[in-house]
Design an enzyme around this catalytic site. Structure first.
Site, PDB file in Angstrom:
ATOM      1  N   LYS A 245       0.875  -0.817  -0.420  1.00  0.00           N
ATOM      2  CA  LYS A 245      -0.515  -0.220  -0.011  1.00  0.00           C
ATOM      3  C   LYS A 245       0.676   1.354   0.099  1.00  0.00           C
ATOM      4  CE  LYS A 245      -4.511  -1.370   0.180  1.00  0.00           C
ATOM      5  NZ  LYS A 245      -5.159  -1.280   1.328  1.00  0.00           N
ATOM      6  N   ARG A 279      -4.743 -10.013   3.589  1.00  0.00           N
ATOM      7  CA  ARG A 279      -4.842  -9.813   2.047  1.00  0.00           C
ATOM      8  C   ARG A 279      -3.661  -9.703   1.263  1.00  0.00           C
ATOM      9  NH1 ARG A 279      -5.827  -6.170  -1.788  1.00  0.00           N
ATOM     10  NH2 ARG A 279      -7.874  -7.033  -3.355  1.00  0.00           N
TER      11      ARG A 279
END
Length: 297
Positions: A245, A279
């Site tokens: 991210k 995830r």
């Protein structure tokens, strides 16, 4: 919140809204994830414009090969997405279904034991993938379509309840402010989780996701990671999606392909703070890191 009566499930009863699974217990496809059993969720994007793989698994055969590799590496859940999370070309429901349903059907036949998740905010897509064999719906846009929870209830699938800071699907944060981002996240995801149970979603299939970077800047995402235990303390199983991210990249001044070490650090911190589902893009590395966290205890 209006609480609907309990409805029967496989055991004959379903708890009312506000009833969380004991100690973050999660049950998906006959498997129980509790204690130090962490669930690794491998990402497969059936999109031509993914921020990470740039369309590497857009073709069906490439996606299936990636799934085979993830299963061999120890994945528990495979999460397929048919629409890029951020800005990009418009993708309507029919196209999203075309990208996801054939993959779900083939994956269900190919790997009967793996848990299949689909990342969508649309109820009709959720219905189509549930009929094709999906076990859970990963709603990363905070109930933008309120009927999605009813689809999860109808088909008995798991459901991820997320926080997007009030943003509409596929929009990026801009100058968002919170008095306390963690308090805002806890309030928002718990309200969605309780609402999901009130419409019939089974409590042990509900997960909450602070949704790093969605409606948040790097400071917010770091604060959520630091205080993730406050989400775990709610009793709902916590899913984290921190893999590669932007908050990891900005912290390390690293490009998308250089965030692996930072991702593993964020995963380990999240696991120690009580997260249950992770995830990730690199299943093997995540599996190894989480196995060490579990062994340390």
């Amino acid at each position: 919140m209006v609480t609907e009566p309990a409805v029967p499930d496989e055991a004959g009863t379903r708890p009312l809204a506000g009833t969380q699974p004991a100690a973050g217990t999660l049950r998906l496809r006959g498997q129980t994830f509790a204690g130090r059993r962490y669930a690794v969720m491998g990402v497969i994007n059936r999109t031509p414009d993914s921020f990470y793989d740039r369309g590497a698994t857009y073709a069906l055969e490439a996606a299936l090969a990636s799934a085979d590799h993830a299963v061999a590496a120890g994945v528990d859940i495979i999460d397929v997405g048919g629409v890029k999370a951020g800005y990009g070309a418009h993708v309507d429901e029919a196209e999203e279904i075309r990208r996801t349903v054939p993959f779900v059907r083939e994956l269900r036949d190919r790997h009967p034991g793996v848990v299949i998740s689909v990342d969508t905010w649309r109820a009709e897509v959720g219905r189509a993938v549930a009929e094709a064999g999906a076990d859970m719906i990963n709603d990363t846009w905070a109930g933008a379509d309120p009927d999605l929870a009813r689809v999860a209830a109808e088909y008995g699938t798991g459901l991820v309840c997320s926080h997007s800071g009030g943003l509409a699907p596929r929009t990026d944060p801009h100058r968002l402010r919170y008095d306390d981002v963690v308090a805002d996240v806890v309030s928002g995801v718990c309200a969605l989780a309780e609402r999901a149970v009130s419409v019939g979603v089974r409590p042990d299939g509900v997960m909450i996701d602070p949704t790093h970077d969605f409606g948040k800047n790097t400071y917010h995402s770091l604060e959520l990671t630091r205080r993730l235990g406050e989400l775990s303390a709610t009793g709902w199983p916590v899913l984290v999606a921190v893999s590669n991210k932007d908050f990891v990249g900005e912290t390390l001044q690293a490009g998308v392909t250089e965030r692996g070490d930072g991702t593993l650090a964020a995963l380990a911190v999240s696991a120690r703070e009580g997260a249950r589902v992770f995830r990730v893009h690199d299943v093997a590395a995540a599996r190894a890191a989480l196995d060490v966290v579990a062994a340390v205890g």
